[in-house]
Structure formats: C-alpha cells, structure tokens
Design a protein around this motif. Structure first.
Motif, PDB file in Angstrom:
ATOM      1  N   TRP A 101      29.323  47.097  39.227  1.00  0.00           N
ATOM      2  CA  TRP A 101      30.710  46.971  39.689  1.00  0.00           C
ATOM      3  C   TRP A 101      31.542  46.120  38.715  1.00  0.00           C
ATOM      4  O   TRP A 101      32.665  46.468  38.373  1.00  0.00           O
ATOM      5  CB  TRP A 101      30.719  46.353  41.090  1.00  0.00           C
ATOM      6  CG  TRP A 101      32.048  46.350  41.784  1.00  0.00           C
ATOM      7  CD1 TRP A 101      33.122  45.550  41.506  1.00  0.00           C
ATOM      8  CD2 TRP A 101      32.456  47.183  42.868  1.00  0.00           C
ATOM      9  NE1 TRP A 101      34.164  45.817  42.360  1.00  0.00           N
ATOM     10  CE2 TRP A 101      33.777  46.822  43.215  1.00  0.00           C
ATOM     11  CE3 TRP A 101      31.808  48.202  43.612  1.00  0.00           C
ATOM     12  CZ2 TRP A 101      34.490  47.432  44.249  1.00  0.00           C
ATOM     13  CZ3 TRP A 101      32.523  48.801  44.659  1.00  0.00           C
ATOM     14  CH2 TRP A 101      33.832  48.417  44.960  1.00  0.00           C
ATOM     15  N   HIS A 102      30.967  44.996  38.288  1.00  0.00           N
ATOM     16  CA  HIS A 102      31.737  44.036  37.494  1.00  0.00           C
ATOM     17  C   HIS A 102      31.410  44.058  36.001  1.00  0.00           C
ATOM     18  O   HIS A 102      31.898  43.200  35.253  1.00  0.00           O
ATOM     19  CB  HIS A 102      31.522  42.611  38.026  1.00  0.00           C
ATOM     20  CG  HIS A 102      32.094  42.411  39.400  1.00  0.00           C
ATOM     21  ND1 HIS A 102      33.445  42.500  39.670  1.00  0.00           N
ATOM     22  CD2 HIS A 102      31.502  42.125  40.587  1.00  0.00           C
ATOM     23  CE1 HIS A 102      33.658  42.279  40.965  1.00  0.00           C
ATOM     24  NE2 HIS A 102      32.497  42.052  41.539  1.00  0.00           N
ATOM     25  N   GLY A 103      30.546  44.983  35.566  1.00  0.00           N
ATOM     26  CA  GLY A 103      30.222  45.072  34.146  1.00  0.00           C
ATOM     27  C   GLY A 103      29.439  43.877  33.615  1.00  0.00           C
ATOM     28  O   GLY A 103      29.677  43.396  32.520  1.00  0.00           O
ATOM     29  N   LEU A 104      28.476  43.389  34.407  1.00  0.00           N
ATOM     30  CA  LEU A 104      27.623  42.277  33.972  1.00  0.00           C
ATOM     31  C   LEU A 104      26.405  42.882  33.282  1.00  0.00           C
ATOM     32  O   LEU A 104      25.495  43.370  33.945  1.00  0.00           O
ATOM     33  CB  LEU A 104      27.171  41.440  35.173  1.00  0.00           C
ATOM     34  CG  LEU A 104      28.247  41.099  36.207  1.00  0.00           C
ATOM     35  CD1 LEU A 104      27.614  40.461  37.440  1.00  0.00           C
ATOM     36  CD2 LEU A 104      29.301  40.184  35.597  1.00  0.00           C
ATOM     37  N   LYS A 105      26.410  42.896  31.964  1.00  0.00           N
ATOM     38  CA  LYS A 105      25.369  43.647  31.255  1.00  0.00           C
ATOM     39  C   LYS A 105      24.238  42.782  30.727  1.00  0.00           C
ATOM     40  O   LYS A 105      23.331  43.264  30.069  1.00  0.00           O
ATOM     41  CB  LYS A 105      26.012  44.442  30.120  1.00  0.00           C
ATOM     42  CG  LYS A 105      26.973  45.491  30.659  1.00  0.00           C
ATOM     43  CD  LYS A 105      27.581  46.343  29.566  1.00  0.00           C
ATOM     44  CE  LYS A 105      28.566  47.336  30.169  1.00  0.00           C
ATOM     45  NZ  LYS A 105      29.372  48.007  29.136  1.00  0.00           N
ATOM     46  N   GLY A 106      24.265  41.491  30.989  1.00  0.00           N
ATOM     47  CA  GLY A 106      23.168  40.615  30.598  1.00  0.00           C
ATOM     48  C   GLY A 106      22.010  40.756  31.580  1.00  0.00           C
ATOM     49  O   GLY A 106      22.030  41.621  32.455  1.00  0.00           O
ATOM     50  N   PRO A 107      20.994  39.904  31.442  1.00  0.00           N
ATOM     51  CA  PRO A 107      19.835  39.965  32.348  1.00  0.00           C
ATOM     52  C   PRO A 107      20.266  39.924  33.817  1.00  0.00           C
ATOM     53  O   PRO A 107      21.203  39.209  34.166  1.00  0.00           O
ATOM     54  CB  PRO A 107      19.045  38.706  31.982  1.00  0.00           C
ATOM     55  CG  PRO A 107      19.429  38.416  30.570  1.00  0.00           C
ATOM     56  CD  PRO A 107      20.853  38.865  30.423  1.00  0.00           C
ATOM     57  N   ASN A 108      19.578  40.714  34.628  1.00  0.00           N
ATOM     58  CA  ASN A 108      19.936  40.835  36.046  1.00  0.00           C
ATOM     59  C   ASN A 108      18.692  40.529  36.869  1.00  0.00           C
ATOM     60  O   ASN A 108      17.705  41.245  36.801  1.00  0.00           O
ATOM     61  CB  ASN A 108      20.427  42.263  36.308  1.00  0.00           C
ATOM     62  CG  ASN A 108      20.993  42.430  37.696  1.00  0.00           C
ATOM     63  OD1 ASN A 108      20.262  42.651  38.655  1.00  0.00           O
ATOM     64  ND2 ASN A 108      22.291  42.306  37.807  1.00  0.00           N
ATOM     65  N   THR A 109      18.746  39.440  37.606  1.00  0.00           N
ATOM     66  CA  THR A 109      17.543  38.951  38.281  1.00  0.00           C
ATOM     67  C   THR A 109      17.789  38.726  39.766  1.00  0.00           C
ATOM     68  O   THR A 109      18.814  38.161  40.142  1.00  0.00           O
ATOM     69  CB  THR A 109      17.109  37.602  37.672  1.00  0.00           C
ATOM     70  OG1 THR A 109      17.037  37.744  36.264  1.00  0.00           O
ATOM     71  CG2 THR A 109      15.765  37.161  38.211  1.00  0.00           C
TER      72      THR A 109
END
Lengths: 365, 91
Positions: A147-155
C-alpha cells in the motif's frame, strides 16, 4: 568493540480507542479517560458486551473502497497508522524503508473464518481465495508495504504483549547492519469476536474487569546521523537498549526484575535516572507486573505516564502504544527532556521484555 | 455488446456475459463501463495472480461449474473468460 550508531525515534503515530492519528492519541493520553464502551451487539456477537475499540473504524470509510474489499481489521489498522505517520511527516518510502510489525497471531478472526469455510463449505477447497492472505500472520505487514511502497525488509514478529519491544530490538539490528536507512516499527492488535472467544476460553479465571482493546502504534526509527542528514526530522527520543527473557515458572517477578536490571546495565543508566516507568497494568498479570515495577521505581515514576489500562488489553499493540504514550506525555512535560523512560512487558505466555528510551533534550540538540 | 459477443465467443448468451462481467468487475474493483472484451486484467486493470484465482473461483460458484486451474493463462480478459467458462459449462 565497535561503537554502534545512536538510534532515534523521529516520528510516530497511533490508531487507538482514542481515535485515528497522533493528535487524538496525545489528547487522549493527556486526559487519560477510560475508553471502554458498550459493543454494538449486531456487529460483535462475542462473549462480552464491552470493549475498547477504535471509534468509527469502518475500513472502507477510513481507507476508501479501492483495495479494501477483503482487507481485515488488523491490516487496516496498520495501513492506516503507517499512512498517518508518513503523511504527518511528509516521509518518503521506497527501497530504504523497512517495516517491523509486532503481532500475536495476525488476525484470529481471519484465520478462524477461513478454517471454518474449509470445514463447512460444500467442498473443502471452495473457500474465498481472496481471504487466504488474511489468514497468514504477516498479511498486515505485507499489505501495508504494498500500500505504502515500503520496499525494504518486511518483518512480522510474534511476541504477544512483548511484541512491540521485540520489534524495536529487531529494528535496531536492521539499522546497525545497514539493512535499511529507516525502519517503521510498531505493533498491532484488532478486536474481533473470535479473539474475544479465544481469550475467554484461554483465561476463564481472569478478573472480569479486564476488557479487550485494540489499536496500532508505529514509530519511525533511524540512526541519529541519518535523521540529521535528512534535515527536518528532529529526534524525539533515543532508543537506548532492549532486553528480553523468558520465565517458565508461572510468576514473572524474578525474571522481570532481572530483565530491568540488565537493560539498565546495558544502557549504563542508574535506576534513579529513570523518569518514567511504564508497565502493562491490565488484568491480573498486568497488576502483578505493575506492582513489581512500582516496587523498583516508586509510585511517582510509574504514575507519570498513564499505563495501558485506559485502552483495555491491547494485546500485541500494548507495548508499542505505551511507547507512544511516553512520547505523548513528554511532549507536554518540559522536565522530561533528557530523561530516561522504561517500558516493560511481561507476556502471559512466558516472555518478558524491557526497553529504555532517552527523551530528547531540545536544548542540547 | 451483443454484436461484439457474437463475433468473439460462439456460445454465450448476453445474460451469461452480463453475469460474468459483473463477477469480474467486482473483483477488479472497477466499473462495468471500464472493461472491454479485450482489455487485459493485469496490464490494464491492475489485477494480480490472486485476483485471477479469485475470478476463477467466483465463476465456479456463480455458474456451479469446475474450471481447471490450467485454464488460468487463457483468462487474461473477458473474451478469454467467456471461452473458458463456456467450455467448462458445456455451453
């Protein structure tokens, strides 16, 4: 020994029974009024008639109709909280932005609804495929990143009531190992009928005055250098240290005391430097935790920040919301500048965690 | 609409085409005037693989048929969906 970079919280937001967004939370904490309401029995046919819900949190009204058709409540809480934080601070996202989310088990409602469909539909595979992602724990963090374009690590980190503090420590590791330039870190819990039933059957002997709550708090954490580089973002607090332990004997007292002592030692902070100590204080376990922390730091220090009981039992969101409460109180307390705050959590399933923050001193920055 | 149907898919009634379009548009979260026989679900309407599965499952429910998942690659637009659904239903 190499020196780790200093980590700072530069923005935060919350969606809670006080309402949507940072301001409603700051005002709510200042008034510290109870948020218990009678539940609409048409919507929430659970075992109890009371809860602490985010007022007016209709997913499609809050986030719009597009992309929310099959979104569950915990996902919507996270998407909305992160959206508030990014909008408030005009914060950009992308490859350098990570998300670490604390949870109990994702959405109990989604998991149980989906499982029920498998059992009661004409054939076991005649389920709604669009609801399948909701039944896995990392749905909220994943959907929020898309949704928000958070493309770093996702935990996603399951840690029960201590999840918010464990997420904070995970964020620290991402930052010191240069896996992200900034980390959105928080925790969320939804109210749902199924959660209420699970809770009732898991803890039938729990004091009846414990009411389930819900909410989400998210902090933006980055290195002090990065915050200075981007300009515009003023540190609100420094993240000093987090420690976690397990207890197996049913009573967390000894382990909690040891955990508090070790987090103080790790940060090189004396007990008398702690300006505010914020234990969870909901239900029997919360009262026990609160009593232990009170015995260590005294009533004045523990009473500085309204503890979680004003929001009900917010489960995994509890510790993250209490960090937000510390920052809310500090905003209106000039004497908090440069002082230390301790947030503790003794989860019922055997985890204890403590985090130390040093509140920013505008005069010295 | 009806002339387009006749030229693109052989054995599908306007009523069936209408039901298919309703199912597809609800899943893609678009208006029925936004989709054409040949507009592509993924490229033109921001669908993804999960939406494609959802379309398949919803058509199975709507028409009481079973559609082999191997047919998914053909279901890229309404025309493809008409062919696959008609085939599965024996229209």
């Amino acid at each position: 020994m190499t020196t780790e970079p200093r980590l700072v919280i530069t923005a935060w937001s919350a969606v809670s029974p006080y309402g949507i967004g940072r301001e409603s939370f700051v005002d709510g904490i200042a008034s510290s009024t109870s948020t218990v309401t009678e539940l609409d029995q048409d919507l929430w046919q659970g075992p109890t008639s009371r809860g602490c819900l985010v007022p007016g949190f209709d997913i499609r009204e809050v986030l719009g109709a597009k992309g929310t058709r099959k979104m569950d409540r915990v996902t919507a809480l996270v998407v909305s909280t992160v959206g508030q934080l990014l909008a408030d601070g005009g914060i950009s996202t992308g490859e350098d932005t990570a998300l670490v989310l604390g949870s109990t088990m994702g959405s109990a409602q989604s998991i149980m609804d989906f499982t029920k469909d498998v059992l009661v539909r004409e054939l076991p595979y005649l389920v709604d495929p669009a609801k399948m992602p909701n039944s896995v724990m990392n749905c909220a963090a994943g959907a929020c990143a898309i949704w928000h374009g958070l493309k770093g690590p996702n935990t996603t980190l399951a840690g029960g009531q201590a999840a918010g503090l464990m997420a904070l420590d995970y964020a620290r590791r991402l930052l010191i190992h240069d896996r992200a330039a900034k980390v959105l870190v928080g925790a969320a819990e939804e109210y749902s009928t199924e959660r209420a039933w699970l809770d009732r059957h898991s803890w039938p002997a729990e004091t009846p005055d414990r009411v389930l709550g819900e909410g989400c708090a998210v902090l933006l954490v980055e290195t002090a250098d990065q915050a200075a580089l981007t300009g515009g973002r003023t540190p609100l607090a420094e993240v000093l240290a987090t420690e976690s332990r397990v207890y197996l004997e049913g009573d967390p007292t000894k382990v909690l005391i040891a955990c508090v002592q070790s987090v103080l030692a790790r940060a090189g902070v004396r007990a008398d430097e702690v300006w505010a100590a914020v234990p969870s204080s909901v239900g029997d376990r919360g009262r026990l935790e609160s009593g232990v922390v009170r015995s260590l730091f005294g009533a004045e220090v523990v009473d500085r920040v309204p503890t979680g009981d004003v929001l009900g039992d917010t489960g995994a969101a509890s510790a993250a919301l209490r960090i937000a409460a510390v920052l809310s109180v500090a905003e209106h307390s000039p004497e908090a500048a440069g002082r230390v705050a301790l947030v503790t959590s003794a989860d019922r399933y055997g985890t204890v965690a403590c985090s130390l923050l040093r509140l920013a001193d505008p005069a010295s920055s | 609409m009806s002339t387009e149907n006749i030229t693109t898919t052989a054995a599908i009634s306007p009523e069936q085409a209408e039901r298919i379009k309703r199912v597809v548009c609800e899943i893609l979260e678009i208006g029925e005037d936004e989709v054409t026989e040949t507009s592509l679900f993924i490229e033109d309407h921001e669908a993804d693989s999960l939406r494609a599965i959802e379309i398949l499952a919803s058509l199975e429910k709507e028409f009481g048929v079973v559609i082999d998942q191997a047919e998914l690659p053909k279901m890229v637009n309404l025309r493809g969906v008409h062919l696959v659904t008609a085939d599965a239903a024996g229209w």
